[in-house]
Design an enzyme around this catalytic site. Sequence first.
Site: not given
Ligand code: PEP
Ligand code: MG
Length: 753
Positions: A367, A609, A643, A680
């Site tokens: 933030h 994913e 990640r 995305c």
């Molecule tokens: C992703 O996993 O790439 C994604 C867009 O979803 P999130 O980052 O919300 O897990």
């Molecule tokens: Mg995701």
Amino acid sequence: MEQVSISRLVLRRLRDVMAGQGTAQDRLNTIVRIIAADMVAEVCSCYIMRAGEVLELFATEGLRPEAVHRTRLQVGEGLVGAIAASARPLALADAQSHADFAYRPETGEEIFHSLMGVPILRSGRVLGVLVVQNRTTRHYSEDEIEALQTIAMVLAELAASGELVNPLERQQPSGTGQLPARLEGVKLNGGLAIGQAMLHEPRLVIRQVVAEDTGAELDRLRHAVDAMQIAIDTLLEASDVLRDGEHRDILETYRMFAADRGWMHRITEAVKGGLTAEAAVQKVQSDMRIRMNQMTDPYLRERLADLEDLTNRLQQHLAGRPFAPVAAELPEEFILVARNMGPAELLDYDRSRLKGIVLEEGSPNAHVAVVARALDIPVVGRVKDALDRVEPGDIIVIDGDEAAVVLRPSEDVQQAVDNRIKARQGQRAQYAALADLPAESKDGVRVELLLNGGLFIDLPYLDETRAAGVGLFRTELQFMLRDTFPTVAQQAALYHRVLEQAGDKPVTFRTLDVGGDKLLPYMDSIADENPAMGWRAIRIALDRPAMLRQQLRALIQAASGRLLRVMFPMIADLSEFTAARAILDLELDRQRKAGAELPVKVEAGMMLEVPVMLWQLPAMMDRADFISVGTNDLVQFLFAADRGNPRLTGRYDPLSPPVLKALGEIVRAGAARNVSVTVCGEMAGDPIEAMALVGLGFRCLSMAPSSIGPVKAMIRSLEVGTLAEFMGSLTEIPSPSLRGKFQDFARDRGITI
Ligand code: PEP
Ligand code: MG
């Protein structure tokens, strides 16, 4: 009830010891004896952190005295090291059979079977570990763990006092402080700046942990909270943050947190349990930290930074010394260096002088970074040991785009930076000039650029960036802001507002991606060993269909008379998508029967994913109306690399032959069946990675608002045909990363990246 009174009594005894005579070592020795007796444990030991991440046995009741100052464990080594590494408590009935158990013969601990240990935490740092052990295989209760944590707070003050270990010990060897140095981190906000270092240290030392008079403490707390709220209101009225934007929502949420009853209630309860107001505030913060620290979800981690900001602020008000740096005492141009900061802390400083921020922690969604973005201040996060390496007054260069910090740069580096700052100002004007131009390559290929969002504050960016729509609306963010599960009517009103604000532009709503580490405060939490691969997203939705039904019902109601695009996250089996879609149909039917107006069109998409979907692409394309590739999750699962784990950041490159091959197959499968495929994940918003995606054939990219300008500039300077040709043979190169090749390609052809 009984537990509270027991620990209260002990707290009083500990207070007397802390205030008593003798050296810090004497006091520690007495304290471990008291704890052992109180906890009915044969052993109580205190390990203190020394330089080089070493935990040294400083005091013990029950282990062999000769082990004191001799037994040392590295952080991560043995059970004690594991507690320090995770900063979480551990209780084991049979400790010796645990994989992490490290036997130290000098301690004589082979006869003790059960073990309970808690980290000694202060301001989020582990200063040591407090352990009790028993001969029997004892099962320690939650209450006992809690009691030991409270006692560890008292010890934290002793450990932080500098009386046990000289605080200088943790610092760099003398001499190195004066040399130039380059530190790497993570980009939280781009931009380049130079200035003098200033350490942001809002924390106060808590002198008294145990209350003399609980009623008086409650009064002090009430007054401090009132004063804090008034001060926050004033702070957030500043003209440069008053305008609308993502930062505004964050600041409003922050203001809401400051008035949060749950937070207040927990602090009040801790005071009633015998702590001073300051210690109670700190305890609640430590508890939250432990609960939230393991979360990988960047949004939730940010809530923690908000709370820390509030905690510091409340402490300052309790001490009657609200933080107010005097402009005249600040350097003309300065760079703040902090462990972490909340969104409002940054507003305490004079913005005309604050040029950049360096954090030891922080994530891209921090933030403080969002507010910094609104104020155009570069931020680099996760800079290891920044506070130890920087001296106040040092000249620092902060390069947000390169995620680097240069300490004490030479004269010519300073000059070069000045020149680049001027050049960047020119580039900014260039992005603004691109806003009305299409994202079209030099050879006429159009790419649709969409936004990722999840809060209302994201929506004004649709206009500002001229994005084609919202490619990913993460609905869970709204759920996480609330104390209770929103009703259908509340959800529908919310989605309706989103659609209204988006106007003619399409919005793709993703159904709740919660669970695992993204916990809702009002949902039963389950301790998943491996949250990213745990009970999350569509898995919860199908196991608890009422939740999904309500959300879909709300979406259908909100989109009456319009297009509804909804997608399901984490599909790992096509039957999951079929089941989710059946629920959607059921809800549409229900709405139809009720005689309400339906959406004019409903499109149901699938997020790709989970790697196993790569081997069922045609079947996937046959079922879904559209596909959205979540590269964040897909890549973490392809490499089996968490990640959120900072140790793995940058270790594997998505711009590698196997990942590009997989992505290429997806885009081809989509084209073969005429199904639209969007990316995305973060890759879509990074110019060089986005270039590779366009080269593979992707024509829809969804990204954070700040990425639209740079990605558009890249596309407009690119010849897609040449790139596709160049990429033809690339995926056969046996290399872990093709990034260098892409960078050379871009440089040789004058592509803006
Ligand atoms: C992703 O996993 O790439 C994604 C867009 O979803 P999130 O980052 O919300 O897990
Ligand atoms: Mg995701």
